[in-house]
Design an enzyme around this catalytic site. Sequence first.
Site, PDB file in Angstrom:
ATOM      1  CG  ASP A 106      -0.265  -0.199   2.527  1.00 26.78           C
ATOM      2  OD1 ASP A 106       0.927   0.153   2.638  1.00 26.78           O
ATOM      3  OD2 ASP A 106      -0.912  -0.700   3.469  1.00 26.78           O
ATOM      4  CG  HIS A 121       4.343  -9.902  -0.403  1.00 22.48           C
ATOM      5  ND1 HIS A 121       3.492 -10.191   0.632  1.00 22.48           N
ATOM      6  CD2 HIS A 121       5.258 -10.899  -0.425  1.00 22.48           C
ATOM      7  CE1 HIS A 121       3.886 -11.326   1.215  1.00 22.48           C
ATOM      8  NE2 HIS A 121       4.957 -11.763   0.599  1.00 22.48           N
TER       9      HIS A 121
HETATM   10  P1  NAD Z   1      -3.043 -10.962   7.309  1.00 23.79           P
HETATM   11  O1  NAD Z   1      -4.195 -10.300   6.673  1.00 23.79           O
HETATM   12  O2  NAD Z   1      -2.796 -12.394   7.084  1.00 23.79           O
HETATM   13  O3  NAD Z   1      -3.056 -10.748   8.876  1.00 23.79           O
HETATM   14  C1  NAD Z   1      -3.108  -9.487   9.431  1.00 23.79           C
HETATM   15  C2  NAD Z   1      -2.718  -9.568  10.905  1.00 23.79           C
HETATM   16  O4  NAD Z   1      -2.890  -8.263  11.437  1.00 23.79           O
HETATM   17  C3  NAD Z   1      -3.591 -10.508  11.726  1.00 23.79           C
HETATM   18  O5  NAD Z   1      -2.762 -11.317  12.532  1.00 23.79           O
HETATM   19  C4  NAD Z   1      -4.437  -9.564  12.588  1.00 23.79           C
HETATM   20  O6  NAD Z   1      -4.728 -10.089  13.864  1.00 23.79           O
HETATM   21  C5  NAD Z   1      -3.545  -8.351  12.686  1.00 23.79           C
HETATM   22  N1  NAD Z   1      -4.245  -7.075  12.885  1.00 23.79           N
HETATM   23  C6  NAD Z   1      -5.489  -6.721  12.510  1.00 23.79           C
HETATM   24  N2  NAD Z   1      -5.747  -5.445  12.859  1.00 23.79           N
HETATM   25  C7  NAD Z   1      -4.602  -4.979  13.433  1.00 23.79           C
HETATM   26  C8  NAD Z   1      -4.226  -3.723  13.991  1.00 23.79           C
HETATM   27  N3  NAD Z   1      -5.065  -2.675  13.991  1.00 23.79           N
HETATM   28  N4  NAD Z   1      -2.989  -3.593  14.513  1.00 23.79           N
HETATM   29  C9  NAD Z   1      -2.101  -4.650  14.517  1.00 23.79           C
HETATM   30  N5  NAD Z   1      -2.417  -5.861  14.002  1.00 23.79           N
HETATM   31  C10 NAD Z   1      -3.647  -6.020  13.479  1.00 23.79           C
HETATM   32  O7  NAD Z   1      -1.787 -10.085   6.898  1.00 23.79           O
HETATM   33  P2  NAD Z   1      -0.333 -10.464   6.520  1.00 23.79           P
HETATM   34  O8  NAD Z   1       0.257 -11.398   7.512  1.00 23.79           O
HETATM   35  O9  NAD Z   1       0.352  -9.197   6.274  1.00 23.79           O
HETATM   36  O10 NAD Z   1      -0.499 -11.273   5.157  1.00 23.79           O
HETATM   37  C11 NAD Z   1      -1.424 -10.946   4.166  1.00 23.79           C
HETATM   38  C12 NAD Z   1      -0.810 -10.777   2.808  1.00 23.79           C
HETATM   39  O11 NAD Z   1      -1.699 -10.021   2.047  1.00 23.79           O
HETATM   40  C13 NAD Z   1       0.443  -9.993   2.835  1.00 23.79           C
HETATM   41  O12 NAD Z   1       1.404 -10.797   2.281  1.00 23.79           O
HETATM   42  C14 NAD Z   1       0.213  -8.759   1.990  1.00 23.79           C
HETATM   43  O13 NAD Z   1       1.019  -8.805   0.836  1.00 23.79           O
HETATM   44  C15 NAD Z   1      -1.195  -8.824   1.528  1.00 23.79           C
HETATM   45  N6  NAD Z   1      -2.060  -7.720   1.973  1.00 23.79           N
HETATM   46  C16 NAD Z   1      -1.582  -6.451   2.000  1.00 23.79           C
HETATM   47  C17 NAD Z   1      -2.376  -5.401   2.434  1.00 23.79           C
HETATM   48  C18 NAD Z   1      -1.796  -4.004   2.450  1.00 23.79           C
HETATM   49  O14 NAD Z   1      -0.922  -3.700   1.650  1.00 23.79           O
HETATM   50  N7  NAD Z   1      -2.260  -3.116   3.334  1.00 23.79           N
HETATM   51  C19 NAD Z   1      -3.680  -5.641   2.846  1.00 23.79           C
HETATM   52  C20 NAD Z   1      -4.164  -6.961   2.786  1.00 23.79           C
HETATM   53  C21 NAD Z   1      -3.330  -7.995   2.348  1.00 23.79           C
END
Ligand code: NAD
Length: 258
Positions: A106, A121
């Site tokens: 992002d 990623h």
């Molecule tokens: P995930 O979606 O698998 O997990 C997110 C984690 O964040 C969870 O363990 C959850 O409990 C925690 N979480 C939720 N709200 C939170 C908060 N306010 N503060 C702290 N922690 C919080 O995410 P991941 O492990 O990063 O893997 C998902 C994959 O998807 C990544 O590889 C990424 O490339 C992609 N992704 C990216 C985005 C982005 O760029 N913002 C968004 C969604 C998915």
Amino acid sequence: MSSFDNIREILEKGNVVALTGAGISEESGITTFRGKEGIWEKFNPAIYANIPGLIGVFVFRPGRMRDFILEFYETIHNAKPNKAHYILLEMEKRGILNCVITQNVDNLHERAGSKNVIELHGNMIRFRCMKCKKEYTLDEKGLKELVHNLKRASRFQIIKLILPRCNCGGRYRPDVVLFGEALPQDEFTKAYMEIERANSLLLIGTSGIVYPAASLPYYAKEKGIMIIEINPSYTPLSRLADYTIFEKAAEAMPRIFE
Ligand code: NAD
Ligand code: ZN
């Protein structure tokens, strides 16, 4: 001493590396893959985050394809870095944080101002030519323009906007890693090297189930590096961590450095 005092003491020693996941951007308005509501509930990542899935959607439901791309870029455009992103920036400026390794696409760490960001990623607003590998990154104005144009695009114009032509005759694409695609090896090598020379690893908002990124904390543990986790939920990485703060990132980070 509270665990916050202990954590502060560890981080103040410097040589910190942060590994961030979708959770750090949740309070910026970008939902995590498994979060309720938001884009990934409407568009199943198993279909919309891989090439065969996207081709199928484009052929059979082009309107839906446009909605997905538009919602994705609109969400990123509307999101602003939150306190957790800014505290990581402050830590970098003070010289106690060596780098941020992120799984996010992002661009919010860069928008906050962080300089040393390793993107495992890729990045949705960077475009890379599939033929000559030339790259460009959209600035605020470019991203706004893309969203504006996507809103008005027909299903064929979508392709021109999302896969624009390069001078070499090839086409650019968003520089992100979709499911099933190769990961940027250089970025992973850099991430391992950063962990190797760190004193502590700060895990923020990552579920620890997306590999190979999730192997980095195991590597840190093997090297005897202190691990501090910030996540409102228990994760497979919680048992590796020396300290876990079960709170949201934008709440916990200011409490550590209040
Ligand atoms: P995930 O979606 O698998 O997990 C997110 C984690 O964040 C969870 O363990 C959850 O409990 C925690 N979480 C939720 N709200 C939170 C908060 N306010 N503060 C702290 N922690 C919080 O995410 P991941 O492990 O990063 O893997 C998902 C994959 O998807 C990544 O590889 C990424 O490339 C992609 N992704 C990216 C985005 C982005 O760029 N913002 C968004 C969604 C998915
Ligand atoms: Zn080119």
